[in-house]
Design an enzyme around this catalytic site. Structure first.
Site, mmCIF file in Angstrom:
data_model
loop_
_atom_site.group_PDB
_atom_site.id
_atom_site.type_symbol
_atom_site.label_atom_id
_atom_site.label_comp_id
_atom_site.label_asym_id
_atom_site.label_seq_id
_atom_site.Cartn_x
_atom_site.Cartn_y
_atom_site.Cartn_z
ATOM 1 N N ASP A 21 22.126 17.006 23.467
ATOM 2 C CA ASP A 21 21.843 18.353 23.974
ATOM 3 C C ASP A 21 22.316 18.501 25.422
ATOM 4 O OD1 ASP A 21 20.866 20.933 23.816
ATOM 5 O OD2 ASP A 21 18.776 20.371 24.165
ATOM 6 N N GLY A 22 22.606 19.750 25.789
ATOM 7 C CA GLY A 22 22.907 20.058 27.190
ATOM 8 C C GLY A 22 24.377 20.335 27.488
ATOM 9 N N HIS A 69 31.168 21.716 25.075
ATOM 10 C CA HIS A 69 31.185 21.052 23.764
ATOM 11 C C HIS A 69 32.361 20.075 23.670
ATOM 12 C CE1 HIS A 69 27.838 23.350 22.493
ATOM 13 N NE2 HIS A 69 28.464 24.503 22.446
ATOM 14 N N GLU A 121 20.007 25.493 12.302
ATOM 15 C CA GLU A 121 19.669 26.710 13.051
ATOM 16 C C GLU A 121 20.778 27.127 14.021
ATOM 17 O OE1 GLU A 121 16.779 25.205 10.981
ATOM 18 O OE2 GLU A 121 17.111 24.057 12.800
ATOM 19 N N LEU A 159 29.369 -0.733 13.018
ATOM 20 C CA LEU A 159 28.405 0.309 13.405
ATOM 21 C C LEU A 159 28.412 1.375 12.323
ATOM 22 C CD1 LEU A 159 26.637 1.823 15.622
ATOM 23 C CD2 LEU A 159 28.769 2.894 16.352
HETATM 24 C C1 IPE Z 1 19.461 20.617 18.923
HETATM 25 O O1 IPE Z 1 19.794 21.278 20.093
HETATM 26 C C2 IPE Z 1 20.654 20.527 18.044
HETATM 27 C C3 IPE Z 1 21.753 19.684 18.509
HETATM 28 C C4 IPE Z 1 21.776 18.980 19.605
HETATM 29 C C5 IPE Z 1 22.874 19.653 17.647
HETATM 30 P P1 IPE Z 1 19.531 22.833 20.298
HETATM 31 O O2 IPE Z 1 20.037 23.166 21.651
HETATM 32 O O3 IPE Z 1 20.076 23.603 19.156
HETATM 33 O O4 IPE Z 1 17.940 22.902 20.223
HETATM 34 P P2 IPE Z 1 16.926 23.983 20.811
HETATM 35 O O5 IPE Z 1 17.422 25.327 20.362
HETATM 36 O O6 IPE Z 1 16.969 23.858 22.292
HETATM 37 O O7 IPE Z 1 15.607 23.585 20.236
HETATM 38 C C1 IPE Z 2 24.148 20.704 22.293
HETATM 39 O O1 IPE Z 2 24.375 21.413 23.454
HETATM 40 C C2 IPE Z 2 25.220 20.909 21.254
HETATM 41 C C3 IPE Z 2 24.831 21.778 20.139
HETATM 42 C C4 IPE Z 2 23.621 22.246 19.913
HETATM 43 C C5 IPE Z 2 25.879 22.150 19.218
HETATM 44 P P1 IPE Z 2 23.873 22.898 23.638
HETATM 45 O O2 IPE Z 2 24.962 23.834 23.229
HETATM 46 O O3 IPE Z 2 22.580 23.119 22.945
HETATM 47 O O4 IPE Z 2 23.681 22.963 25.203
HETATM 48 P P2 IPE Z 2 22.541 23.717 25.992
HETATM 49 O O5 IPE Z 2 21.233 23.273 25.423
HETATM 50 O O6 IPE Z 2 22.770 25.193 25.786
HETATM 51 O O7 IPE Z 2 22.730 23.300 27.413
HETATM 52 MG MG MG Z 3 20.637 22.973 23.502
#
Ligand code: IPE
Ligand code: IPE
Ligand code: MG
Length: 241
Positions: free
Chosen positions: A23-24, A40, A70, A134
């Site tokens: 995430d992030g 990404h 989602e 792995l």
């Molecule tokens: C969870 O992250 C899904 C992935 C990292 C692929 P999200 O960014 O979608 O989750 P929420 O919306 O913050 O819970």
């Molecule tokens: C995680 O990064 C990747 C996916 C969920 C596809 P995010 O796109 O959720 O990044 P933030 O949470 O908005 O920073």
């Molecule tokens: Mg996110």
């Protein structure tokens, strides 16, 4: 390279199966004044480095949360961008991953993906199926609840009598059939939630949350998570004396 590197002495116990909620990416990009898709792309680049680090540190199995059931709710442009990035990453990286002994698997629902992308994923899984350095499960269009619904459907369709429904039987019908429960779930970017990731398999997982955004999550960070795991006291509801 191996895990005999002085900077990364082996930890004990080691998790067998590590899940990563990557995430992030969006926030990483925003901090740099870049579009979310640039985040990404940086995230996929980093995934390559993290897989190498996982091999070097001797982790047997990883499951990587790349796209949730989602995430379709995001703007169409971002969803399309993520699908394109997946396709490009498969084109570019599978050969190298294969050479490095990585066995790629997919967990989730491939149905809504294009035939081309489905074939590409299936080909990568097929090519790497005998590798054993792995196991890397890619969770793409994955949702824990959807996975359980699918499992229940398969069990009901097979006409299994209620008394025969056990935890083991449900396990055998999950996407992760044959793979041990996840021991450690790492989430980057500081959110303290599970977001529908491995909700069945993570019943007794240890959690490690770091504020680092996924594109910056490196080998040192991964090692810190392993070390934290090795110091946890896992009780499974019992007592360790
Ligand atoms: C969870 O992250 C899904 C992935 C990292 C692929 P999200 O960014 O979608 O989750 P929420 O919306 O913050 O819970
Ligand atoms: C995680 O990064 C990747 C996916 C969920 C596809 P995010 O796109 O959720 O990044 P933030 O949470 O908005 O920073
Ligand atoms: Mg996110």
């Amino acid at each position: 390279m191996s895990n005999s590197d002085d900077r990364y002495p082996p930890v004990s116990p080691m998790p067998v199966h590590v899940g990563m909620i990557m995430d992030g990416n969006g926030r990483w990009a925003r901090r740099r004044g870049l579009p979310r898709l640039a985040g990404h792309r940086a995230g996929v680049e980093n995934l390559r480095r993290v897989l190498r680090a996982a091999v070097e540190l001797g982790i047997p199995i990883v499951t990587l949360y790349a796209f949730s059931s989602e995430n379709w709710q995001r703007p169409a442009e971002e969803v399309q961008g993520l699908l394109n990035i997946l396709r490009e990453a498969l084109e570019k990286e599978v050969g190298e991953l294969h050479k490095n002994g990585v066995q790629l698997r997919h967990i989730g629902d491939l149905t809504p993906l294009s035939d081309d992308l489905k074939k590409q994923i299936q080909a990568a899984v097929e090519l790497t199926r005998h590798n054993d350095r792995l196991i890397a499960n890619i969770a793409f269009n994955y949702g824990g609840r959807q996975e359980i619904v699918e499992a229940v459907r398969k069990i009901v369709r097979a006409g299994v009598p209620p008394e025969a429904v056990t935890e083991a039987l449900i396990n055998e019908h999950l996407y992760t059939a044959g793979i041990p429960d996840v021991d450690l779930i790492i989430r980057t970017s500081g959110e303290m939630r599970i977001s529908n990731f491995l909700i069945w398999q993570g019943a007794y997982a240890e959690y490690y949350i770091t504020s680092v955004y996924w594109p910056d999550f490196d080998k040192d960070e991964l090692y810190a998570a392993l070390k934290a795991f090795s110091q946890r006291d896992r009780r499974y509801g019992g007592l360790n004396t």
